[in-house]
Design a protein around this motif. Structure first.
Motif, PDB file in Angstrom:
ATOM      1  N   VAL A 361      -6.095   1.888   7.173  1.00  0.00           N
ATOM      2  CA  VAL A 361      -6.813   1.122   8.196  1.00  0.00           C
ATOM      3  C   VAL A 361      -6.205  -0.252   8.371  1.00  0.00           C
ATOM      4  O   VAL A 361      -5.892  -0.938   7.378  1.00  0.00           O
ATOM      5  CB  VAL A 361      -8.306   0.984   7.823  1.00  0.00           C
ATOM      6  N   VAL A 362      -6.012  -0.639   9.622  1.00  0.00           N
ATOM      7  CA  VAL A 362      -5.667  -2.023   9.963  1.00  0.00           C
ATOM      8  C   VAL A 362      -6.901  -2.616  10.616  1.00  0.00           C
ATOM      9  O   VAL A 362      -7.249  -2.267  11.752  1.00  0.00           O
ATOM     10  CB  VAL A 362      -4.464  -2.081  10.922  1.00  0.00           C
ATOM     11  N   ASP A 386      -8.266   4.928   2.230  1.00  0.00           N
ATOM     12  CA  ASP A 386      -7.390   4.969   1.057  1.00  0.00           C
ATOM     13  C   ASP A 386      -6.701   3.628   0.843  1.00  0.00           C
ATOM     14  O   ASP A 386      -6.432   3.235  -0.292  1.00  0.00           O
ATOM     15  CB  ASP A 386      -6.352   6.079   1.230  1.00  0.00           C
ATOM     16  N   ALA A 387      -6.407   2.935   1.933  1.00  0.00           N
ATOM     17  CA  ALA A 387      -5.825   1.598   1.852  1.00  0.00           C
ATOM     18  C   ALA A 387      -6.076   0.885   3.171  1.00  0.00           C
ATOM     19  O   ALA A 387      -6.150   1.524   4.224  1.00  0.00           O
ATOM     20  CB  ALA A 387      -4.329   1.658   1.552  1.00  0.00           C
ATOM     21  N   SER A 388      -6.216  -0.434   3.113  1.00  0.00           N
ATOM     22  CA  SER A 388      -6.505  -1.213   4.316  1.00  0.00           C
ATOM     23  C   SER A 388      -5.651  -2.468   4.380  1.00  0.00           C
ATOM     24  O   SER A 388      -5.331  -3.065   3.341  1.00  0.00           O
ATOM     25  CB  SER A 388      -7.984  -1.625   4.364  1.00  0.00           C
ATOM     26  N   VAL A 389      -5.330  -2.848   5.593  1.00  0.00           N
ATOM     27  CA  VAL A 389      -4.733  -4.147   5.891  1.00  0.00           C
ATOM     28  C   VAL A 389      -5.795  -4.936   6.644  1.00  0.00           C
ATOM     29  O   VAL A 389      -6.367  -4.436   7.624  1.00  0.00           O
ATOM     30  CB  VAL A 389      -3.466  -3.998   6.747  1.00  0.00           C
ATOM     31  N   VAL A 390      -6.090  -6.147   6.206  1.00  0.00           N
ATOM     32  CA  VAL A 390      -7.119  -6.964   6.849  1.00  0.00           C
ATOM     33  C   VAL A 390      -6.475  -8.204   7.459  1.00  0.00           C
ATOM     34  O   VAL A 390      -5.792  -8.963   6.765  1.00  0.00           O
ATOM     35  CB  VAL A 390      -8.230  -7.366   5.857  1.00  0.00           C
ATOM     36  N   LEU A 391      -6.691  -8.395   8.751  1.00  0.00           N
ATOM     37  CA  LEU A 391      -6.131  -9.528   9.494  1.00  0.00           C
ATOM     38  C   LEU A 391      -7.096 -10.703   9.499  1.00  0.00           C
ATOM     39  O   LEU A 391      -8.236 -10.601   9.042  1.00  0.00           O
ATOM     40  CB  LEU A 391      -5.840  -9.094  10.930  1.00  0.00           C
ATOM     41  N   THR A 428       3.649  -8.869  11.631  1.00  0.00           N
ATOM     42  CA  THR A 428       4.287  -8.181  10.510  1.00  0.00           C
ATOM     43  C   THR A 428       3.601  -6.860  10.151  1.00  0.00           C
ATOM     44  O   THR A 428       4.095  -6.121   9.295  1.00  0.00           O
ATOM     45  CB  THR A 428       4.306  -9.076   9.260  1.00  0.00           C
ATOM     46  N   VAL A 429       2.473  -6.568  10.794  1.00  0.00           N
ATOM     47  CA  VAL A 429       1.708  -5.375  10.432  1.00  0.00           C
ATOM     48  C   VAL A 429       2.502  -4.085  10.588  1.00  0.00           C
ATOM     49  O   VAL A 429       2.457  -3.210   9.704  1.00  0.00           O
ATOM     50  CB  VAL A 429       0.392  -5.312  11.244  1.00  0.00           C
ATOM     51  N   PRO A 430       3.255  -3.873  11.698  1.00  0.00           N
ATOM     52  CA  PRO A 430       4.011  -2.618  11.799  1.00  0.00           C
ATOM     53  C   PRO A 430       4.941  -2.384  10.614  1.00  0.00           C
ATOM     54  O   PRO A 430       5.059  -1.251  10.127  1.00  0.00           O
ATOM     55  CB  PRO A 430       4.787  -2.786  13.113  1.00  0.00           C
ATOM     56  N   GLU A 431       5.572  -3.435  10.149  1.00  0.00           N
ATOM     57  CA  GLU A 431       6.474  -3.302   8.995  1.00  0.00           C
ATOM     58  C   GLU A 431       5.681  -2.975   7.730  1.00  0.00           C
ATOM     59  O   GLU A 431       6.097  -2.141   6.917  1.00  0.00           O
ATOM     60  CB  GLU A 431       7.265  -4.597   8.798  1.00  0.00           C
ATOM     61  N   VAL A 432       4.522  -3.613   7.564  1.00  0.00           N
ATOM     62  CA  VAL A 432       3.685  -3.348   6.388  1.00  0.00           C
ATOM     63  C   VAL A 432       3.225  -1.891   6.391  1.00  0.00           C
ATOM     64  O   VAL A 432       3.286  -1.196   5.372  1.00  0.00           O
ATOM     65  CB  VAL A 432       2.467  -4.301   6.370  1.00  0.00           C
ATOM     66  N   ILE A 433       2.768  -1.409   7.540  1.00  0.00           N
ATOM     67  CA  ILE A 433       2.292  -0.024   7.630  1.00  0.00           C
ATOM     68  C   ILE A 433       3.435   0.961   7.424  1.00  0.00           C
ATOM     69  O   ILE A 433       3.274   2.004   6.773  1.00  0.00           O
ATOM     70  CB  ILE A 433       1.596   0.223   8.984  1.00  0.00           C
ATOM     71  N   ALA A 434       4.613   0.641   7.964  1.00  0.00           N
ATOM     72  CA  ALA A 434       5.769   1.525   7.779  1.00  0.00           C
ATOM     73  C   ALA A 434       6.103   1.691   6.304  1.00  0.00           C
ATOM     74  O   ALA A 434       6.564   2.755   5.872  1.00  0.00           O
ATOM     75  CB  ALA A 434       6.973   0.982   8.539  1.00  0.00           C
ATOM     76  N   LEU A 442      -3.133   9.281   8.384  1.00  0.00           N
ATOM     77  CA  LEU A 442      -3.765   8.774   9.599  1.00  0.00           C
ATOM     78  C   LEU A 442      -3.811   7.254   9.507  1.00  0.00           C
ATOM     79  O   LEU A 442      -4.245   6.707   8.493  1.00  0.00           O
ATOM     80  CB  LEU A 442      -5.188   9.304   9.737  1.00  0.00           C
ATOM     81  N   VAL A 443      -3.363   6.576  10.539  1.00  0.00           N
ATOM     82  CA  VAL A 443      -3.440   5.117  10.609  1.00  0.00           C
ATOM     83  C   VAL A 443      -4.461   4.747  11.669  1.00  0.00           C
ATOM     84  O   VAL A 443      -4.362   5.176  12.825  1.00  0.00           O
ATOM     85  CB  VAL A 443      -2.072   4.498  10.948  1.00  0.00           C
ATOM     86  N   LEU A 444      -5.457   3.974  11.289  1.00  0.00           N
ATOM     87  CA  LEU A 444      -6.552   3.608  12.190  1.00  0.00           C
ATOM     88  C   LEU A 444      -6.515   2.104  12.425  1.00  0.00           C
ATOM     89  O   LEU A 444      -6.729   1.318  11.502  1.00  0.00           O
ATOM     90  CB  LEU A 444      -7.881   4.024  11.558  1.00  0.00           C
ATOM     91  N   THR A 445      -6.210   1.686  13.664  1.00  0.00           N
ATOM     92  CA  THR A 445      -6.337   0.272  14.023  1.00  0.00           C
ATOM     93  C   THR A 445      -7.786   0.059  14.449  1.00  0.00           C
ATOM     94  O   THR A 445      -8.303   0.780  15.309  1.00  0.00           O
ATOM     95  CB  THR A 445      -5.380  -0.114  15.159  1.00  0.00           C
ATOM     96  N   MET A 446      -8.450  -0.935  13.866  1.00  0.00           N
ATOM     97  CA  MET A 446      -9.903  -1.041  14.010  1.00  0.00           C
ATOM     98  C   MET A 446     -10.331  -2.471  14.291  1.00  0.00           C
ATOM     99  O   MET A 446      -9.929  -3.405  13.598  1.00  0.00           O
ATOM    100  CB  MET A 446     -10.571  -0.520  12.726  1.00  0.00           C
ATOM    101  N   GLY A 447     -11.184  -2.642  15.309  1.00  0.00           N
ATOM    102  CA  GLY A 447     -11.717  -3.955  15.633  1.00  0.00           C
ATOM    103  C   GLY A 447     -11.855  -4.116  17.132  1.00  0.00           C
ATOM    104  O   GLY A 447     -11.292  -3.348  17.917  1.00  0.00           O
ATOM    105  N   ALA A 448     -12.592  -5.134  17.556  1.00  0.00           N
ATOM    106  CA  ALA A 448     -12.867  -5.355  18.978  1.00  0.00           C
ATOM    107  C   ALA A 448     -11.908  -6.347  19.622  1.00  0.00           C
ATOM    108  O   ALA A 448     -12.025  -6.628  20.813  1.00  0.00           O
ATOM    109  CB  ALA A 448     -14.303  -5.849  19.150  1.00  0.00           C
TER     110      ALA A 448
END
Length: 464
Positions: A361-362, A386-391, A428-434, A442-448
């Motif tokens: 999750v991003v 399973d793992a998350s990136v938080v902005l 930098t998120v695309p590089e982190v997710i890669a 499954l990669v879920l971008t989440m937020g309004a």
């Protein structure tokens, strides 16, 4: 036949015309023959779609953008008093109209369905718009998101039904007089405008009280806030209440929901008969939204079996578990969820749809006030991944609150056992997710907020 154009709206100017709610009203007015103009902070596909309808869209805000012969200026609650176009309107004596009043005027003379609730409004409104269109009823609709099929959030139809998303965030849904009101759920949110659940209940009760005499309230029989709201309703002499949900006492009872990958098969018990139909999005919460839409259409006199079949034509709305693409066995999906309940529901839906996949999750928090009140619950929701990136927090209309940062969410997530990586630089998120993603994930971008922009960027990086 649908009514014509309200006189005061024949030359409207919208401040923030690119917003989800504002653009819908502008599109309908343009389709009804108004000379629409407005401004927005940046170029967008929405701005281009408005221009295609004949609207004038300025980028940036300046007093000169407001034409001297404008008949009104339309604003949302997000527009500040010092906006130069709003200041110019005062100098010219041009009336200022709130978005909700503009929408209410467009619904005048039509059989309105107003869809309210803390979560699920856009999806449920979209389901109704698609189903009624499929049945040849040619409804008008105004939605807070773009439909996957028609690709738009609003349309002027020639039929006598208007389906509208009813926003509780600033109490503006109290302006409408629907024939059918839907209340999906009632929870505490929008903390800048509501200090307590009692205020929320009072606001929803006022909304329900605006249903026209002889009209219908469709409301959840399961969700605690909706059940409490039902118990608080006082004058029921002119209101028919139809409940829906899993509860054995529900008027429209959900008998069974069967996951079918990224779709669901739903069976309901209605008027003593079982009815089965398909919902083309995963998760029980979306299935329940479809049942609410079914109950609302039946309240208007539409045969249930026709509606059930038409609801199967709904293919989704942008940003509501929208598949953005797949590269090297990694699917990227976009979610608008920004409240803990929504986050939990979407994460659970993806778990159910792809139980063997890792879920990455991003997440971009939305609003400082929401993070202050619900940051801990957001962190707990992320423990489902399973793992998350938080902005960093997406501020939208708010100024920062001292001491309120994404760290509130990150700390809560880690306390709940979640694997969380804070990322301050969104680029930098695309590089982190890669570096994290593997085939089958499954990669879920989440937020309004603008986290939605990352989906294509992540796909591009994965392709390399």
């Amino acid at each position: 036949m649908a009514p014509g154009l309200p006189t005061a709206m024949d030359r409207p100017h919208f401040i923030g015309i690119g917003g989800a709610g504002m653009s819908g009203i502008a599109k309908i007015l343009a389709q009804r023959g108004a000379r629409v103009a407005g401004s927005d902070s940046r170029e967008s596909a929405t701005a281009e779609s408005l221009r295609a309808l004949g609207a004038t869209v300025h980028i940036g805000h300046a007093a000169a953008h407001l034409a001297d012969d404008s008949t009104c200026v339309v604003v949302s609650s997000a527009i500040r008093d010092d906006n130069p176009e709003l200041v110019r309107a005062a100098e010219l004596g041009v009336p200022v109209v709130h978005r909700s009043d503009a929408l209410a005027s467009l619904m005048g003379g039509l059989r309105a369905i107003a869809v309210a609730g803390t979560h699920g409004k856009t999806t449920t409104t979209s389901m109704l718009a698609v189903a009624l269109t499929e049945l040849g009823l040619d409804p008008s609709y105004a939605i807070g998101g773009d439909l996957e099929g028609p690709g738009t959030n609003a349309r002027h139809g020639e039929g006598d039904i208007f389906v509208a998303e009813a926003d509780e965030s600033d109490r503006s849904f109290q302006k409408y007089d629907p024939e059918v009101a839907i209340v999906l759920n009632v929870e505490l949110d929008h903390h800048a405008n509501y200090a307590s659940m009692d205020e929320i209940y009072d606001s929803f009760e006022t909304f329900v009280g605006k249903v026209v005499p002889g009209g219908t309230l469709v409301i959840s029989a399961d969700q605690a806030g909706a059940v409490e709201l039902t118990s608080r309703l006082r004058d029921l002499s002119t209101l028919k209440i139809v409940t829906y949900g899993d509860s054995p006492t529900a008027d429209v009872r959900v008998h069974k929901i069967t996951p079918r990958g990224l779709t669901s098969e739903v069976t309901v018990l209605l008027d003593g008969r079982y009815l089965t139909f398909t919902v083309s999005v995963p998760g029980s919460h979306y299935a329940h939204n479809a049942v609410a839409a079914l109950a609302a259409g039946v309240a208007l006199g539409i045969p249930a079996h026709n509606l059930a079949s038409a609801l199967g034509k709904y293919t989704g709305v942008k940003r509501r578990l929208q598949l953005k693409g797949e590269v090297n066995g990694v699917q990227v999906i976009d979610s608008y969820a920004h409240h803990p309940t929504e986050m939990t529901a979407d994460l659970a839906a993806m778990r159910g749809a792809a139980a063997d996949a890792r879920l990455l999750v991003v997440f971009q928090p939305h609003l400082f006030s929401r993070t202050q009140e619900l940051g801990a619950e957001m962190g707990q929701a992320l423990a489902l991944a399973d793992a998350s990136v938080v902005l960093d927090i997406y501020p939208a209309r708010e100024d920062p609150i001292p001491g309120i940062t994404s760290a509130l969410i990150i700390d809560a997530a880690r306390t709940a056992g979640a694997d969380v990586t804070p990322v301050a630089d969104k680029a930098t998120v695309p590089e982190v997710i890669a570096g994290m993603a593997k085939q089958g994930d499954l990669v879920l971008t989440m937020g309004a907020g603008d986290v939605t922009d990352l989906g294509p960027q992540i796909l591009a990086r994965l392709s390399n």
